[in-house]
Design a protein around this motif. Structure first.
Motif, PDB file in Angstrom:
ATOM      1  N   ALA A  61       0.818  -1.210   0.000  1.00 14.61           N
ATOM      2  CA  ALA A  61       0.000   0.000   0.000  1.00 14.61           C
ATOM      3  C   ALA A  61       0.852   1.260   0.000  1.00 14.61           C
ATOM      4  O   ALA A  61       0.417   2.313  -0.476  1.00 14.61           O
ATOM      5  N   ALA A  62       2.066   1.153   0.525  1.00 15.80           N
ATOM      6  CA  ALA A  62       2.974   2.307   0.565  1.00 15.80           C
ATOM      7  C   ALA A  62       3.819   2.421  -0.702  1.00 15.80           C
ATOM      8  O   ALA A  62       4.625   3.347  -0.822  1.00 15.80           O
ATOM      9  N   GLY A  63       3.639   1.489  -1.626  1.00 15.23           N
ATOM     10  CA  GLY A  63       4.413   1.531  -2.866  1.00 15.23           C
ATOM     11  C   GLY A  63       5.737   0.808  -2.784  1.00 15.23           C
ATOM     12  O   GLY A  63       6.576   0.930  -3.692  1.00 15.23           O
ATOM     13  N   LEU A  64       5.935   0.040  -1.726  1.00 12.97           N
ATOM     14  CA  LEU A  64       7.158  -0.731  -1.561  1.00 12.97           C
ATOM     15  C   LEU A  64       6.942  -2.152  -2.073  1.00 12.97           C
ATOM     16  O   LEU A  64       5.818  -2.647  -2.124  1.00 12.97           O
ATOM     17  N   ASP A  65       8.021  -2.825  -2.410  1.00 13.98           N
ATOM     18  CA  ASP A  65       7.942  -4.201  -2.887  1.00 13.98           C
ATOM     19  C   ASP A  65       7.838  -5.133  -1.681  1.00 13.98           C
ATOM     20  O   ASP A  65       8.778  -5.216  -0.886  1.00 13.98           O
ATOM     21  N   PRO A  66       6.725  -5.860  -1.514  1.00 18.60           N
ATOM     22  CA  PRO A  66       6.589  -6.759  -0.370  1.00 18.60           C
ATOM     23  C   PRO A  66       7.691  -7.814  -0.302  1.00 18.60           C
ATOM     24  O   PRO A  66       7.996  -8.328   0.780  1.00 18.60           O
ATOM     25  N   ALA A  67       8.283  -8.136  -1.453  1.00 20.36           N
ATOM     26  CA  ALA A  67       9.342  -9.142  -1.480  1.00 20.36           C
ATOM     27  C   ALA A  67      10.598  -8.677  -0.759  1.00 20.36           C
ATOM     28  O   ALA A  67      11.460  -9.487  -0.414  1.00 20.36           O
ATOM     29  N   THR A  68      10.705  -7.378  -0.527  1.00 20.78           N
ATOM     30  CA  THR A  68      11.895  -6.847   0.146  1.00 20.78           C
ATOM     31  C   THR A  68      11.739  -6.814   1.669  1.00 20.78           C
ATOM     32  O   THR A  68      12.688  -6.467   2.373  1.00 20.78           O
ATOM     33  N   VAL A  69      10.555  -7.158   2.169  1.00 23.18           N
ATOM     34  CA  VAL A  69      10.338  -7.189   3.617  1.00 23.18           C
ATOM     35  C   VAL A  69      11.227  -8.261   4.233  1.00 23.18           C
ATOM     36  O   VAL A  69      11.269  -9.398   3.756  1.00 23.18           O
ATOM     37  N   GLN A  70      11.944  -7.911   5.270  1.00 25.04           N
ATOM     38  CA  GLN A  70      12.863  -8.839   5.918  1.00 25.04           C
ATOM     39  C   GLN A  70      12.298  -9.322   7.253  1.00 25.04           C
ATOM     40  O   GLN A  70      11.759  -8.528   8.028  1.00 25.04           O
TER      41      GLN A  70
END
Length: 246
Positions: A110-119
């Motif tokens: 929703a914030a425009g970030l790539d969920p795949a980058t969540v650590q």
């Protein structure tokens, strides 16, 4: 009958006493904290605090929690835009529990970030309340918090396999140090749980750990931490539009 609670209402019914706090003044990169959205465990009014249960899909987000997570992500984007922060300067870390992983992924998208980058980091995991309290009614948080107020080094309700406030504070201090080394000058979003985040904030602000519940967050509540730590006035609280319900 076991009933669901708003976190702050439960806190008010527990007696808080003073005890000396832990270290403060930890220099951190700019960061925000976000509690997970309303979960299925919240709706069932049960404690889910062990890693074994916490990662199970059946204890992930309720539909309302998914909406809250999306609203929190939209609010995060709004804040970043207002502050002129590029998305490339933002890092997201989350607890391994299903409810936090889902929250982090939805909010990031929703914030425009790539969920795949969540650590994922176990240092943000839920505070373990012990097998004696696991899957029992939420009402059992209150005696555990009474114990925290009397002695932050005590185990919750005497459960030796549970985590004391001091033990949780020690692991979040480790996280502070690691993030400072890896992300100096960057914006970091930490997605975690009620007790973990209240203890994290108390540690950050140098507040007596016995009083950590004063920093309790509602579900999907977003808070920006400013300054280098050690000052309660350094916190700016913002809440997702979907509302905060424990």
């Amino acid at each position: 009958m076991c009933t669901d609670h708003v976190t702050r209402d439960v806190t008010q019914s527990c007696n808080l006493t003073e005890s000396k706090g832990q270290i403060a003044g930890v220099r951190l990169a700019k960061r925000r904290v976000l509690r997970h959205g309303r979960s299925k465990a919240n709706e069932a009014a049960i404690i889910v605090s062990t890693m074994e249960n916490g990662i199970k899909p059946e204890y992930g987000l309720a539909d309302a929690g998914k909406q809250q997570a999306e609203a929190a992500g939209q609010l995060l984007l709004q804040q970043l835009q207002q502050q002129g922060v590029p998305l490339s300067a933002v890092r997201v870390y989350t607890s391994p529990f299903s409810r936090t992983v889902e929250t982090a992924s939805i909010a990031a998208a929703a914030a425009g970030l790539d969920p795949a980058t969540v650590q994922i980091t176990p240092l943000l995991r839920e505070r373990c309340f012990g097998l004696k309290l696991e899957l029992t009614c939420h009402d059992n948080y209150c005696p555990a918090w009474d114990g925290d107020a009397a002695d932050p080094g005590s185990k919750p309700c005497g459960c030796e396999d549970g985590e004391s406030v001091q033990e949780v504070s020690a692991r979040v201090q480790q996280l502070f140090q690691e993030l400072e080394q890896q992300h100096e000058g960057q914006h970091v979003l930490l997605v975690s749980h009620g007790d973990t985040l209240s203890i994290l904030q108390a540690t950050f602000h140098g507040t007596d750990l016995a009083q950590h519940r004063q920093y309790g967050l509602g579900t999907a509540e977003l808070k920006q931490l400013n300054g280098a730590g050690g000052s309660r006035q350094a916190a700016e609280e913002v809440q997702a539009e979907a509302g905060a319900v424990a």
